[in-house]
Scaffold this active site. Structure first.
Site, PDB file in Angstrom:
ATOM      1  CD  GLU A  40      61.708 -38.519   7.710  1.00 12.05           C
ATOM      2  OE1 GLU A  40      61.633 -37.275   7.799  1.00 12.05           O
ATOM      3  OE2 GLU A  40      60.707 -39.261   7.628  1.00 12.05           O
ATOM      4  NE  ARG A  44      57.412 -44.045   4.042  1.00 11.25           N
ATOM      5  CZ  ARG A  44      56.942 -42.885   3.610  1.00 11.25           C
ATOM      6  NH1 ARG A  44      56.652 -42.720   2.334  1.00 11.25           N
ATOM      7  NH2 ARG A  44      56.771 -41.887   4.451  1.00 11.25           N
ATOM      8  CE  LYS A 128      55.823 -36.923   9.436  1.00 12.15           C
ATOM      9  NZ  LYS A 128      56.562 -37.941   8.676  1.00 12.15           N
TER      10      LYS A 128
HETATM   11  C1  3PG Z   1      55.916 -39.159   2.865  1.00 15.94           C
HETATM   12  O1  3PG Z   1      54.989 -39.625   3.463  1.00 15.94           O
HETATM   13  O2  3PG Z   1      56.513 -39.755   1.956  1.00 15.94           O
HETATM   14  C2  3PG Z   1      56.396 -37.813   3.276  1.00 15.94           C
HETATM   15  O3  3PG Z   1      55.466 -37.191   4.063  1.00 15.94           O
HETATM   16  C3  3PG Z   1      56.739 -36.979   2.108  1.00 15.94           C
HETATM   17  O4  3PG Z   1      55.602 -36.647   1.450  1.00 15.94           O
HETATM   18  P1  3PG Z   1      55.712 -35.884   0.049  1.00 15.94           P
HETATM   19  O5  3PG Z   1      56.037 -36.935  -0.963  1.00 15.94           O
HETATM   20  O6  3PG Z   1      54.350 -35.284  -0.152  1.00 15.94           O
HETATM   21  O7  3PG Z   1      56.805 -34.843   0.177  1.00 15.94           O
END
Ligand code: 3PG
Length: 207
Positions: A40, A44, A128
Site C-alpha cells: 500500500e 502523501r 479497515k
Molecule cells: C498511517 O496512517 O500511516 C497508517 O495507519 C499506519 O499507521 P502506523 O504508523 O501506526 O502503523
C-alpha cells in the site's frame, strides 16, 4: 479481485510513505524478497503516483495499491496508473460508488458503527479499522463482532509487531496494516536487507 483476497498473501500489509522515486523499486523488491507482495503506497507525497507506476512496471510480483485515497479524483488517478486496489482513511459514499464504477477494489476506513453501516449499505463488508488503537483497538473489534457478524476488518494505525498477534487472533480480523515494515530510516539509508528481514518476520505474527 476483491480486497478480502489481499489477506491471503500474509498477515501484514505495509503502509508505505515514499519521498524519493528512486527508492520505490528497491523497496518493493526488498518486501517481495521477504514474502510480502501486497504493497500500500500512500498518496502523501508528490512522488507517490510515480512510485506506484515504477513498482507496477518493474516488480510484477508485487500487488500494488494506493493508500490515503481521500477523494473521487484520487481514486480516478490511481486507477489510471494501474493500482490494483485503494485504501481510504475514512468512508464516503461518493468514494465507495466511484470505486465500484471504476472497478477499483476499495478497502474503506471506518471507526464507528455508523460508518460500518454506511459502508455495508454501499456493498462493502471488508473494512479497515482506522486509527485502530486510538479508536478502541481490540475491545472495539470484539464489540463489533456480534452486531456486525458478516463484517471483517483490517486494523491499521498503532499496530506494532508486539500487539499485532493479538489483533490477528480475532476471528473478525483477516489482515492488519502497519508502517513498521518500512521504517523511514531504513528507506532513507537504502537498508533493503533490514526491510526484507522485517517482511520475513511479519509472517510469524499470525499464530
Ligand atoms: C498511517 O496512517 O500511516 C497508517 O495507519 C499506519 O499507521 P502506523 O504508523 O501506526 O502503523
Amino acid at each position: 479481485m476483491k480486497t478480502i483476497e489481499l489477506a491471503q498473501y500474509g498477515p501484514v500489509i505495509p503502509v508505505i510513505v515514499l519521498d524519493r522515486l528512486e527508492d520505490a523499486v528497491p523497496l518493493a523488491r526488498a518486501l517481495v524478497a521477504g514474502g510480502v507482495r501486497v504493497l500500500e503506497v500512500t498518496l502523501r507525497t508528490p512522488v507517490a503516483l510515480a512510485c506506484m507506476e515504477a513498482m507496477i512496471r518493474e516488480v510484477p510480483e508485487a500487488i500494488v495499491g494506493a493508500g490515503t485515497v481521500r477523494s473521487v479524483a484520487d481514486a480516478e488517478a490511481v486507477k489510471k496508473i494501474g493500482a490494483r486496489f485503494a485504501v481510504s482513511p475514512g468512508y464516503t459514499s461518493a468514494i465507495g460508488e466511484a470505486c465500484l464504477a471504476l472497478d477499483l477494489p476499495l478497502l474503506p476506513g471506518v471507526s464507528t458503527a455508523s460508518e460500518v453501516m454506511t459502508a455495508n449499505a454501499d456493498g462493502y463488508h471488508f473494512l479497515k479499522l482506522f486509527p485502530a488503537t486510538a479508536v478502541g483497538g481490540l475491545s472495539l473489534l470484539k464489540a463489533f463482532a456480534s452486531p456486525f457478524h458478516d463484517v471483517s476488518f483490517c486494523p491499521t494505525g498503532g499496530l506494532t509487531p508486539e500487539n499485532a498477534p493479538q489483533f490477528l487472533a480475532l476471528p473478525n480480523v483477516k489482515v492488519c496494516g502497519g508502517s513498521w515494515l518500512t521504517p523511514a530510516d531504513a528507506v532513507n539509508h537504502g537498508d533493503w536487507a533490514r526491510i526484507t528481514e522485517l517482511a520475513q518476520a511479519s509472517h510469524a505474527l499470525r499464530r
